[in-house]
Design a protein around this motif. Structure first.
Motif, short mmCIF file in Angstrom:
data_model
loop_
_atom_site.label_atom_id
_atom_site.label_comp_id
_atom_site.label_asym_id
_atom_site.label_seq_id
_atom_site.Cartn_x
_atom_site.Cartn_y
_atom_site.Cartn_z
N SER A 125 30.88 39.46 29.17
CA SER A 125 30.81 40.30 27.97
C SER A 125 32.15 40.25 27.25
CB SER A 125 30.50 41.74 28.36
OG SER A 125 31.59 42.31 29.08
N PRO A 126 32.19 40.63 25.98
CA PRO A 126 33.47 40.68 25.27
C PRO A 126 34.52 41.52 25.99
CG PRO A 126 31.66 40.88 23.71
CD PRO A 126 31.05 40.93 25.09
N ALA A 127 34.09 42.64 26.60
CA ALA A 127 35.05 43.49 27.31
C ALA A 127 35.61 42.78 28.54
CB ALA A 127 34.38 44.80 27.72
N GLU A 128 34.78 42.00 29.20
CA GLU A 128 35.24 41.26 30.38
C GLU A 128 36.17 40.11 29.99
OE1 GLU A 128 31.34 42.15 33.23
OE2 GLU A 128 31.38 40.40 31.89
N ILE A 129 35.87 39.45 28.88
CA ILE A 129 36.77 38.42 28.38
C ILE A 129 38.12 39.02 28.03
CG2 ILE A 129 37.17 36.82 26.46
CD1 ILE A 129 34.16 36.29 26.43
N GLU A 130 38.10 40.20 27.46
CA GLU A 130 39.35 40.88 27.10
C GLU A 130 40.17 41.20 28.35
OE1 GLU A 130 42.31 42.32 24.76
OE2 GLU A 130 40.52 41.22 24.14
N LYS A 131 39.50 41.52 29.45
CA LYS A 131 40.22 41.77 30.70
C LYS A 131 40.96 40.53 31.17
CE LYS A 131 37.43 45.52 32.69
NZ LYS A 131 36.57 45.94 33.82
N PHE A 132 40.31 39.35 31.07
CA PHE A 132 40.97 38.11 31.46
C PHE A 132 42.20 37.85 30.58
CE2 PHE A 132 36.99 36.69 33.65
CZ PHE A 132 37.58 36.35 34.85
N LYS A 133 42.06 38.09 29.29
CA LYS A 133 43.19 37.88 28.37
C LYS A 133 44.35 38.80 28.73
CE LYS A 133 40.54 36.31 24.32
NZ LYS A 133 40.16 36.63 22.93
N ARG A 134 44.04 40.07 28.93
CA ARG A 134 45.10 41.03 29.25
C ARG A 134 45.76 40.67 30.58
NH1 ARG A 134 43.07 46.89 29.42
NH2 ARG A 134 45.22 47.12 30.12
N TRP A 135 44.95 40.24 31.54
CA TRP A 135 45.49 39.88 32.85
C TRP A 135 46.50 38.74 32.73
CZ3 TRP A 135 43.57 35.41 35.93
CH2 TRP A 135 44.20 35.32 37.18
N ILE A 136 46.16 37.69 32.00
CA ILE A 136 47.06 36.56 31.83
C ILE A 136 48.28 36.97 31.03
CG2 ILE A 136 47.31 34.28 30.76
CD1 ILE A 136 44.42 33.73 31.55
N ALA A 137 48.08 37.74 29.96
CA ALA A 137 49.20 38.18 29.13
C ALA A 137 50.18 39.04 29.92
CB ALA A 137 48.68 38.96 27.92
N GLU A 138 49.67 39.79 30.89
CA GLU A 138 50.54 40.66 31.70
C GLU A 138 51.18 39.91 32.86
OE1 GLU A 138 48.03 43.88 32.84
OE2 GLU A 138 47.84 44.67 30.79
N GLY A 139 50.96 38.59 32.96
CA GLY A 139 51.62 37.80 33.99
C GLY A 139 50.71 37.27 35.07
N ALA A 140 49.41 37.54 34.96
CA ALA A 140 48.41 37.03 35.92
C ALA A 140 48.80 37.34 37.36
CB ALA A 140 48.20 35.53 35.72
N ALA A 141 49.12 38.59 37.63
CA ALA A 141 49.46 38.99 39.00
C ALA A 141 48.28 38.73 39.94
CB ALA A 141 49.83 40.47 39.03
N TRP A 142 48.59 38.17 41.09
CA TRP A 142 47.55 37.82 42.08
C TRP A 142 47.77 38.65 43.34
CZ3 TRP A 142 43.80 33.94 41.20
CH2 TRP A 142 42.93 33.70 42.27
N GLU A 143 46.70 39.18 43.87
CA GLU A 143 46.80 40.00 45.07
C GLU A 143 45.83 39.47 46.12
OE1 GLU A 143 45.69 43.85 43.79
OE2 GLU A 143 47.46 44.18 42.54
N GLY A 144 46.24 39.58 47.38
CA GLY A 144 45.32 39.26 48.46
C GLY A 144 44.24 40.33 48.53
N HIS A 145 43.23 40.06 49.34
CA HIS A 145 42.15 41.03 49.51
C HIS A 145 42.74 42.38 49.93
CE1 HIS A 145 38.52 42.98 51.00
NE2 HIS A 145 37.80 41.98 50.49
N TRP A 146 42.31 43.44 49.25
CA TRP A 146 42.91 44.76 49.46
C TRP A 146 42.85 45.19 50.93
CZ3 TRP A 146 40.10 48.60 51.71
CH2 TRP A 146 38.70 48.47 51.69
N ALA A 147 41.80 44.76 51.65
CA ALA A 147 41.65 45.20 53.03
C ALA A 147 42.72 44.65 53.94
CB ALA A 147 40.26 44.81 53.55
N PHE A 148 43.40 43.58 53.51
CA PHE A 148 44.41 42.95 54.36
C PHE A 148 45.83 43.22 53.87
CE2 PHE A 148 40.52 40.47 54.52
CZ PHE A 148 40.27 40.45 55.87
N GLN A 149 45.97 44.13 52.92
CA GLN A 149 47.29 44.45 52.40
C GLN A 149 47.85 45.70 53.07
OE1 GLN A 149 48.48 42.04 50.39
NE2 GLN A 149 46.44 41.20 50.81
N PRO A 150 49.16 45.77 53.29
CA PRO A 150 49.75 46.99 53.85
C PRO A 150 49.52 48.18 52.92
CG PRO A 150 51.31 45.16 53.90
CD PRO A 150 50.15 44.71 53.06
N ILE A 151 49.32 49.33 53.50
CA ILE A 151 49.13 50.54 52.69
C ILE A 151 50.48 50.94 52.10
CG2 ILE A 151 48.49 52.97 52.75
CD1 ILE A 151 46.57 52.29 55.00
N ALA A 152 50.49 51.16 50.79
CA ALA A 152 51.73 51.52 50.10
C ALA A 152 51.61 52.93 49.53
CB ALA A 152 52.01 50.52 48.97
#
Length: 578
Positions: A125-152
């Motif tokens: 959808s247009p809203a989902e495409i906008e999420k991809f754009k914002r994600w890349i514009a913000e630096g395309a941060a990548w995270e591992g699966h949340w279940a395997f990340q230390p609790i912060a």
């Protein structure tokens, strides 16, 4: 509604996780009130929440972990794949929307270029495409699966409505409500509040006495006192136990076909007692997974491991025991992965897991931990025995009675040995006692077994049998306290992996092997008396292999002692080392 209390590591910690689910239920049930406007969220894009679900649903089919399905050598299930150099361009160029081929493809009007392809029945959808754009514009941060990340640690949201917020958890709930365009509903009345918390913590509505006491309590901490009382009640332990029983796939029957009763309810009581005793969660899990392996493990620690034995079990005689034994091991592994680890591991039983970072090799590494129990794949139909390994759980009175009976048995055995010694001594002096008289003697001079072929035998005529032939006898219903000897002559051309020479079982329908038998196992003679195989049986096997290409005499002797040392095997009159 969130309830928690400090220093209660097992009993109350899990309640905090109900917050998000409870908010979702409130919204679905109409308890929460939606505001007229839905303000656009200004918080940064969260990869795990906003991007990975889109990649998984729209992209992984062609660009995911399945190498057989993967197109264009592009994969979006790993950071390396998504950011890889594809020959002068990248699917994702952090911080640069224009240089990211992903954006060019999902926004293209050319159906031959646009992704996902129109024929895939997947779209953005247009809203989902906008999420991809914002994600890349913000630096395309990548995270591992949340279940395997230390609790912060996280900051408590600002308190826009201090009158509504009574604890830090409320601040998180209110912050999400406002972000989704909802406003809190009016507080429930006191009677409804008590009913709600009582049902949540005990599964039961409050009694009239509890309701009257709560409504008449004007103390500002009246609700907190009620919560403490409910948490301290045995009903709370039973309520939490019912949830754990579901996760542990508890059942009082075996689950297949005949579905006989299974006596595992003492483990259910163990769980209730552990919760009432406020056993820490790590110890709660430790005892259930490996209580029998703890130093000086007592009946309670061994009983806890019933958790590993709650899977369905088979009794149908036509079933392959090893097939179902293997299925039991897989069930244990998959239950632990779901109930304890929060993972689904069924898929990687057959192949590397597509959506969790678990390989097929890792599946069978964990499988090995649950594959070291000496057990059968089937349980006994006729004896209704609990499949071994088992644990006796006598009361104090029963334990005393058993000890008294054991003392009587010890004295009786000593008396029996003395009587036997006297008889042996008398027989040697007077030479009056001859060999025992056979109760049956069979030969093949008159009739061959069905399907058998006549051959020259040890003495007279013999029969060649294939394993599908039957030699029936009118006798053989010996009990474990009966002494008996069975002798025959046999000849073999080769060593079979396994062959039955003779057997007597309780009934043709029994899958528990109850009875006695003489087998050939890898060329060695093996004699056994079985109540339930393998944990309630005695067996001996010759150290040397049997002779080949000649007739030899075999005798199985048993003295009625119910001990393996009471079994003996003889070849050509010589007692075998076993």
């Amino acid at each position: 509604m969130i309830v928690s209390r400090q220093n209660n590591s097992m009993r109350y910690g899990g309640w905090v996780r109900l917050g998000a689910l409870f908010v979702a239920w409130l919204a679905a049930s109409g308890v929460l009130q939606a505001e007229e406007s839905h303000p656009e969220s200004k918080e940064p894009i969260d990869f795990s929440r906003d991007i990975r679900p889109l990649l998984s649903d729209r992209c992984f089919h062609c660009h995911g972990p399945d190498a057989g399905q993967r197109q264009a050598d592009l994969r979006f299930d790993t950071q390396e794949g998504a950011f890889a150099d594809l020959g002068g361009y990248r699917a994702v160029e952090p911080g640069d929307i224009a240089a990211s081929e992903l954006i060019a493809r999902i926004t293209s009007s050319d159906t031959d270029v646009r992704m996902p392809p129109p024929e895939s029945d997947r779209s953005l959808s247009p809203a989902e495409i906008e999420k991809f754009k914002r994600w890349i514009a913000e630096g395309a941060a990548w995270e591992g699966h949340w279940a395997f990340q230390p609790i912060a640690a996280t900051d408590i949201p600002r308190e826009n409505n201090p009158l509504w917020i009574r604890n830090p958890i409320d601040a998180f709930v209110l912050d999400r409500l406002e972000a989704e365009g909802f406003a809190p509903a009016r507080p429930i009345d006191r009677a409804g509040l008590l009913r709600r918390v009582s049902l949540s913590l005990t599964g039961l509505p409050p009694t009239l006495e509890q309701l009257d006491r709560f409504l008449s309590d004007t103390d500002p901490d009246a609700y907190e006192k009620v919560v403490d009382q409910l948490l301290d009640s045995t009903r709370f332990a039973e309520r939490v136990t019912s949830i754990w029983l579901d996760a542990a796939r508890y059942s009082d029957t075996y689950g297949y076909q005949v579905d006989r009763d299974r006596y595992v309810w003492p483990w259910r009581d163990w769980v209730i007692d552990a919760i009432n005793a406020n056993v820490p969660y790590d110890e709660f899990i430790h005892q259930q997974l490996a209580g029998d392996l703890l130093p000086d493990a007592g009946p309670s620690q061994i009983l806890a491991t019933t958790f590993n034995r709650l899977h369905p079990q088979k009794t149908e005689g036509g079933s392959v025991p090893e097939e179902f034994r293997t299925q039991y091991v897989a069930d244990r592994l998959e239950t632990v992965s779901t109930a304890v680890m929060g993972l689904t591991m069924e898929c990687c039983r057959c192949h590397d897991h597509k959506y969790d970072p678990i390989s097929q090799r890792e599946y069978y590494q964990l499988f090995a931990f649950f594959n070291n129990i000496d057990e059968a794949g089937l349980y006994s139909y006729s004896t209704q025995s609990v499949p071994t390994p088992t644990l006796n759980l006598p009361t104090d009175a029963q334990r005393q009675a058993m000890a008294t009976a054991a003392e009587r048995v010890t004295r009786a055995e000593a008396d029996l040995v003395a009587v036997a010694d006297r008889e042996k001594s008398g027989a040697s002096r007077h030479h009056t006692k001859g060999p025992p008289v056979p109760i049956a003697s069979l030969d093949f001079e008159q009739e061959l077994p069905r399907g058998g072929t006549a051959v020259d035998g040890f003495r007279g005529r013999g029969a060649a049998i294939s394993g599908d032939d039957e030699v029936g006898t009118p006798i053989g219903d010996f009990r474990r306290y009966d002494g008996f000897t069975i002798a025959l002559a046999m000849r073999a051309r080769e060593y079979p992996e396994r062959a039955v020479i003779f057997h007597r079982s309780l009934g043709w329908t029994d899958a528990g092997s109850r009875g006695y038998e003489l087998l050939v196992e890898d060329g060695r003679l093996s004699a056994a008396l079985v109540h339930f195989w393998p944990g309630n049986a005695i067996r001996i096997r010759t150290q040397e292999k049997m002779p080949l290409d000649r007739w030899f005499h075999v005798a199985v002797s048993y003295n009625g002692s119910s001990r393996a040392e009471g079994l003996a095997l003889y070849i050509d009159g010589q007692k075998c080392e076993v």
